[in-house]
Scaffold this active site. Structure first.
Site, PDB file in Angstrom:
ATOM      1  N   GLN A 114      -4.454  19.410 -57.245  1.00 18.61           N
ATOM      2  CA  GLN A 114      -4.076  20.692 -57.844  1.00 18.61           C
ATOM      3  C   GLN A 114      -5.235  21.300 -58.643  1.00 18.61           C
ATOM      4  O   GLN A 114      -5.366  22.520 -58.722  1.00 18.61           O
ATOM      5  CB  GLN A 114      -2.855  20.467 -58.758  1.00 18.61           C
ATOM      6  CG  GLN A 114      -2.055  21.715 -59.058  1.00 18.61           C
ATOM      7  CD  GLN A 114      -1.108  22.119 -57.926  1.00 18.61           C
ATOM      8  OE1 GLN A 114      -0.460  21.276 -57.342  1.00 18.61           O
ATOM      9  NE2 GLN A 114      -1.056  23.396 -57.623  1.00 18.61           N
ATOM     10  N   LYS A 129       0.765  18.089 -62.547  1.00 14.30           N
ATOM     11  CA  LYS A 129       1.842  17.823 -61.589  1.00 14.30           C
ATOM     12  C   LYS A 129       2.847  16.906 -62.269  1.00 14.30           C
ATOM     13  O   LYS A 129       2.501  16.204 -63.216  1.00 14.30           O
ATOM     14  CB  LYS A 129       1.290  17.110 -60.349  1.00 14.30           C
ATOM     15  CG  LYS A 129       2.194  17.203 -59.144  1.00 14.30           C
ATOM     16  CD  LYS A 129       1.964  18.500 -58.404  1.00 14.30           C
ATOM     17  CE  LYS A 129       2.966  18.729 -57.315  1.00 14.30           C
ATOM     18  NZ  LYS A 129       2.563  19.878 -56.467  1.00 14.30           N
ATOM     19  N   GLY A 168       8.086  24.472 -58.836  1.00 18.42           N
ATOM     20  CA  GLY A 168       8.768  23.669 -57.825  1.00 18.42           C
ATOM     21  C   GLY A 168       7.820  22.853 -56.974  1.00 18.42           C
ATOM     22  O   GLY A 168       6.607  23.059 -56.950  1.00 18.42           O
ATOM     23  N   ASP A 169       8.383  21.911 -56.264  1.00 19.76           N
ATOM     24  CA  ASP A 169       7.699  21.128 -55.218  1.00 19.76           C
ATOM     25  C   ASP A 169       8.849  20.502 -54.423  1.00 19.76           C
ATOM     26  O   ASP A 169       9.987  20.989 -54.491  1.00 19.76           O
ATOM     27  CB  ASP A 169       6.762  20.070 -55.831  1.00 19.76           C
ATOM     28  CG  ASP A 169       5.814  19.465 -54.797  1.00 19.76           C
ATOM     29  OD1 ASP A 169       4.817  20.119 -54.463  1.00 19.76           O
ATOM     30  OD2 ASP A 169       6.081  18.354 -54.302  1.00 19.76           O
ATOM     31  N   ASN A 243      11.174  24.742 -48.392  1.00 19.63           N
ATOM     32  CA  ASN A 243      10.599  26.010 -48.850  1.00 19.63           C
ATOM     33  C   ASN A 243       9.380  26.413 -48.023  1.00 19.63           C
ATOM     34  O   ASN A 243       9.311  27.529 -47.498  1.00 19.63           O
ATOM     35  CB  ASN A 243      10.232  25.892 -50.341  1.00 19.63           C
ATOM     36  CG  ASN A 243       9.475  27.107 -50.823  1.00 19.63           C
ATOM     37  OD1 ASN A 243       8.253  27.147 -50.765  1.00 19.63           O
ATOM     38  ND2 ASN A 243      10.189  28.126 -51.246  1.00 19.63           N
ATOM     39  N   SER A 380       2.470  31.806 -58.321  1.00 19.92           N
ATOM     40  CA  SER A 380       2.942  31.362 -59.638  1.00 19.92           C
ATOM     41  C   SER A 380       2.059  31.958 -60.730  1.00 19.92           C
ATOM     42  O   SER A 380       2.542  32.366 -61.791  1.00 19.92           O
ATOM     43  CB  SER A 380       2.884  29.839 -59.744  1.00 19.92           C
ATOM     44  OG  SER A 380       3.983  29.237 -59.121  1.00 19.92           O
TER      45      SER A 380
HETATM   46  P1  NDP Z   1      11.218  21.007 -49.844  1.00 19.39           P
HETATM   47  O1  NDP Z   1      11.896  19.924 -50.595  1.00 19.39           O
HETATM   48  O2  NDP Z   1      11.716  22.394 -49.951  1.00 19.39           O
HETATM   49  O3  NDP Z   1      11.165  20.627 -48.297  1.00 19.39           O
HETATM   50  C1  NDP Z   1      10.584  19.455 -47.806  1.00 19.39           C
HETATM   51  C2  NDP Z   1      10.939  19.354 -46.342  1.00 19.39           C
HETATM   52  O4  NDP Z   1      10.209  18.299 -45.737  1.00 19.39           O
HETATM   53  C3  NDP Z   1      12.403  19.028 -46.095  1.00 19.39           C
HETATM   54  O5  NDP Z   1      12.817  19.676 -44.921  1.00 19.39           O
HETATM   55  C4  NDP Z   1      12.363  17.511 -45.897  1.00 19.39           C
HETATM   56  O6  NDP Z   1      13.454  17.019 -45.156  1.00 19.39           O
HETATM   57  C5  NDP Z   1      11.112  17.412 -45.092  1.00 19.39           C
HETATM   58  N1  NDP Z   1      10.538  16.094 -45.017  1.00 19.39           N
HETATM   59  C6  NDP Z   1      10.344  15.181 -45.994  1.00 19.39           C
HETATM   60  N2  NDP Z   1       9.759  14.094 -45.495  1.00 19.39           N
HETATM   61  C7  NDP Z   1       9.562  14.348 -44.158  1.00 19.39           C
HETATM   62  C8  NDP Z   1       8.959  13.646 -43.094  1.00 19.39           C
HETATM   63  N3  NDP Z   1       8.444  12.434 -43.276  1.00 19.39           N
HETATM   64  N4  NDP Z   1       8.904  14.239 -41.861  1.00 19.39           N
HETATM   65  C9  NDP Z   1       9.432  15.460 -41.661  1.00 19.39           C
HETATM   66  N5  NDP Z   1      10.017  16.172 -42.641  1.00 19.39           N
HETATM   67  C10 NDP Z   1      10.080  15.621 -43.864  1.00 19.39           C
HETATM   68  O7  NDP Z   1       9.685  20.929 -50.274  1.00 19.39           O
HETATM   69  P2  NDP Z   1       8.553  22.045 -50.136  1.00 19.39           P
HETATM   70  O8  NDP Z   1       8.749  22.798 -48.882  1.00 19.39           O
HETATM   71  O9  NDP Z   1       8.451  22.761 -51.421  1.00 19.39           O
HETATM   72  O10 NDP Z   1       7.258  21.133 -50.026  1.00 19.39           O
HETATM   73  C11 NDP Z   1       6.752  20.666 -48.778  1.00 19.39           C
HETATM   74  C12 NDP Z   1       5.296  20.258 -48.950  1.00 19.39           C
HETATM   75  O11 NDP Z   1       4.521  21.395 -49.351  1.00 19.39           O
HETATM   76  C13 NDP Z   1       5.015  19.180 -49.996  1.00 19.39           C
HETATM   77  O12 NDP Z   1       3.895  18.429 -49.582  1.00 19.39           O
HETATM   78  C14 NDP Z   1       4.615  19.998 -51.222  1.00 19.39           C
HETATM   79  O13 NDP Z   1       3.832  19.251 -52.122  1.00 19.39           O
HETATM   80  C15 NDP Z   1       3.812  21.109 -50.556  1.00 19.39           C
HETATM   81  N6  NDP Z   1       3.645  22.347 -51.311  1.00 19.39           N
HETATM   82  C16 NDP Z   1       4.715  23.008 -51.822  1.00 19.39           C
HETATM   83  C17 NDP Z   1       4.529  24.207 -52.482  1.00 19.39           C
HETATM   84  C18 NDP Z   1       5.668  25.026 -52.996  1.00 19.39           C
HETATM   85  O14 NDP Z   1       5.415  26.117 -53.497  1.00 19.39           O
HETATM   86  N7  NDP Z   1       6.909  24.595 -52.876  1.00 19.39           N
HETATM   87  C19 NDP Z   1       3.183  24.744 -52.715  1.00 19.39           C
HETATM   88  C20 NDP Z   1       2.123  23.993 -52.077  1.00 19.39           C
HETATM   89  C21 NDP Z   1       2.370  22.836 -51.419  1.00 19.39           C
HETATM   90  P3  NDP Z   1      14.781  16.504 -45.930  1.00 19.39           P
HETATM   91  O15 NDP Z   1      15.225  17.656 -46.769  1.00 19.39           O
HETATM   92  O16 NDP Z   1      15.670  16.216 -44.796  1.00 19.39           O
HETATM   93  O17 NDP Z   1      14.347  15.332 -46.749  1.00 19.39           O
HETATM   94  O1  2IT Z   2       1.563  21.929 -54.637  1.00 20.42           O
HETATM   95  C1  2IT Z   2       1.665  23.060 -55.154  1.00 20.42           C
HETATM   96  O2  2IT Z   2       0.705  23.833 -55.226  1.00 20.42           O
HETATM   97  C2  2IT Z   2       2.975  23.461 -55.682  1.00 20.42           C
HETATM   98  N1  2IT Z   2       3.920  22.694 -55.576  1.00 20.42           N
HETATM   99  C3  2IT Z   2       3.134  24.776 -56.383  1.00 20.42           C
HETATM  100  C4  2IT Z   2       2.723  24.672 -57.819  1.00 20.42           C
HETATM  101  C5  2IT Z   2       2.996  25.879 -58.671  1.00 20.42           C
HETATM  102  O3  2IT Z   2       2.710  25.765 -59.866  1.00 20.42           O
HETATM  103  O4  2IT Z   2       3.473  26.910 -58.193  1.00 20.42           O
END
Ligand code: NDP
Ligand code: 2IT
Length: 449
Positions: A114, A129, A168-169, A243, A380
């Site tokens: 991050q 984080k 969020g994450d 997300n 953010s």
């Molecule tokens: P969510 O919790 O909204 O979604 C995660 C998704 O990934 C769910 O569909 C989950 O399935 C699925 N999942 C988890 N493990 C696996 C796997 N091994 N194989 C396939 N699918 C899997 O999280 P986000 O979308 O927020 O985050 C996803 C990724 O993006 C993370 O690495 C996060 O750190 C990164 N990220 C998020 C940001 C954000 O703004 N939210 C910003 C930047 C990066 P299930 O629900 O069935 O467990």
């Molecule tokens: O991994 C990431 O960059 C996030 N989960 C978003 C962090 C944030 O502060 O919006």
């Protein structure tokens, strides 16, 4: 040996000794250090001021008990974390992950990444984080609320709008941020933008929900253009239906791509006619499983096991948006054999280092998460600005700024890689461009004597 530079080799050896068994953290540090070799060699001040030692040691690491009462009246205990990794260029900023796999290594790898990601956005945000080994799956809404309140009852003392701003994450979306914000406000008796990803009725920013997935596609669009390509007519596959995955699907489709497969932790759905993001969004909003997609589109196929998507589905553009280390060497080889021209990371560190090597050797495009998924934290940052100004911008204003930030990040990565002899290597470029600004600020601010 992994490093030419004796200084880097020694620092990395000490980091290994000091963080035994923390494989995700060590993986993330090593990946960054390898790219920084020429920067360290050309800038003696980095060694003189102990920058590499300092940058891999969090400024603060907080671990705490989270006790809450479940619906049957039983006391449950989880372990909460916040790592305040680096505040050289701004208040600590980064998400909160709620997942049973959360541990110190995962929180530290995410916090470390991050720092560079936030620097790349060009906004004034340091790196942090946090999270908890709490499993939101199967919990009632009231259990989620009680958990979030208990979590914030400890966390509140460590955060604040100019100190540390969580978001969020995985497992933490608008509902959880709402409950945490409510508890923060109750305890502190103040209304501030100390969390981002808030609901629109209480200070959230338009386009924050979509930002990570949209930003990923804006970045990918720039990368494809470097080869005279675009999303138009491309087959796209996406892991994760949360997300990031949901809104990556929306934007990839808007840009002319066809998302033929999308997964979650249980498996993947496949449809030659394209996966409809609106259905994925509906399933994500009630936290269902992706196999439900077949209730809406009975002609789609469901295959168990998310990894099979990499092995079996032909795609031009691959967007991993689920979690760390989803793609190993064998899966990467299958992705290449299936005809991919680009892999861009929506998730943090979804590829093992061996997988990245496969892409590079095959000469396909590869975008690292700390650049390609920076649109979420960048927006953010825009939410923080709107909260400070007590103003709300329109969706198009925020989305426009997001797109221009992603273009700038892309350009910084290309330029930094070229400057330090890495050619067109966006991974090295992202690490170098992100690092340089933080290192400069750390040197300028000195070390406490
Ligand atoms: P969510 O919790 O909204 O979604 C995660 C998704 O990934 C769910 O569909 C989950 O399935 C699925 N999942 C988890 N493990 C696996 C796997 N091994 N194989 C396939 N699918 C899997 O999280 P986000 O979308 O927020 O985050 C996803 C990724 O993006 C993370 O690495 C996060 O750190 C990164 N990220 C998020 C940001 C954000 O703004 N939210 C910003 C930047 C990066 P299930 O629900 O069935 O467990
Ligand atoms: O991994 C990431 O960059 C996030 N989960 C978003 C962090 C944030 O502060 O919006």
């Amino acid at each position: 040996m992994a490093f030419r530079s004796e200084y880097l080799a020694k620092v990395y050896e000490d980091i290994e000794k000091r963080n035994p068994g923390e494989k995700e953290f060590l993986q993330a540090v090593k990946e960054v250090f390898i790219s920084l070799e020429p920067v360290v060699e050309q800038n003696p001040n980095i060694e003189k001021w102990g920058i590499m030692e300092r940058i891999a040691e969090p400024e603060r690491f907080i671990q705490f008990r989270v006790a809450w009462v479940d619906d049957s009246g039983k006391v449950q205990v989880n372990r909460g974390y916040r790592v305040q990794f680096n505040s050289a260029i701004g208040p600590y900023k980064g998400g909160l992950r709620l997942h049973p796999s959360v541990n110190a290594s995962i929180i530290k790898f995410l916090g470390f990444e991050q720092v560079f990601k936030n620097s790349l956005t060009s906004l004034p945000m340091g790196g942090g984080k946090g999270g908890c080994d709490f499993d939101p799956r199967g919990k009632s809404d009231l259990e989620i609320m009680r958990f979030c309140q208990s979590f914030m009852t400890e966390l509140y003392r460590h955060i604040g709008p100019d100190t540390d701003v969580p978001a969020g994450d995985i497992g933490t979306g608008a509902r959880e941020i709402g409950y945490m914000f409510g508890q923060y406000k109750r305890i502190r008796n103040e209304w501030t933008g100390t969390l981002t990803g808030k609901g629109l009725s209480y200070g959230g920013s338009l386009a924050r929900t979509e930002a990570t997935g949209f930003g990923l596609c804006y970045f990918t669009k720039e990368m494809l253009a470097s080869r005279g390509e675009s999303f138009e007519g491309k087959r796209v596959i996406i892991s994760g239906s949360g997300n990031v995955g949901t809104y990556a699907n929306k934007k990839a489709t808007q840009l002319g791509g066809k998302v033929v497969a999308q997964s979650d932790v249980s498996g993947y759905v496949y449809d030659e006619n394209g996966i409809d993001y609106k259905i994925v969004e509906k399933i994500y909003q009630h936290r269902g499983l992706i196999s439900e997609y077949l209730d809406y589109v009975p002609t789609a196929k469901f295959v168990e096991g998310p990894r099979n998507m990499w092995l079996d589905v032909k795609a031009d553009v691959v967007l991993p948006c689920a979690t760390q280390n989803e793609i190993d060497e064998e899966a990467a080889k299958a992705i290449v054999a299936n005809g991919a021209m680009a892999v861009a990371e929506g998730a943090n560190m979804p590829n093992f280092p061996e997988a990245i090597k496969v892409y590079k050797e095959a000469g396909i495009l590869y975008a690292p998460g700390k650049a390609a998924n920076a649109g979420g934290v960048a927006t953010s940052g825009l939410e923080m600005t709107q909260n400070s100004e007590r103003l709300s911008w329109t969706f198009d204003e925020v989305d426009g700024k997001l797109e221009s930030i992603m273009k700038n990040i892309y350009k910084s990565c290309v330029d930094a890689a070229a400057e330090y002899g890495f050619g067109y290597d966006l991974e090295a470029g992202a690490n170098i461009a992100g690092f340089k600004k933080v290192a400069e600020a750390m040197i300028a601010q000195g070390v406490a004597y």
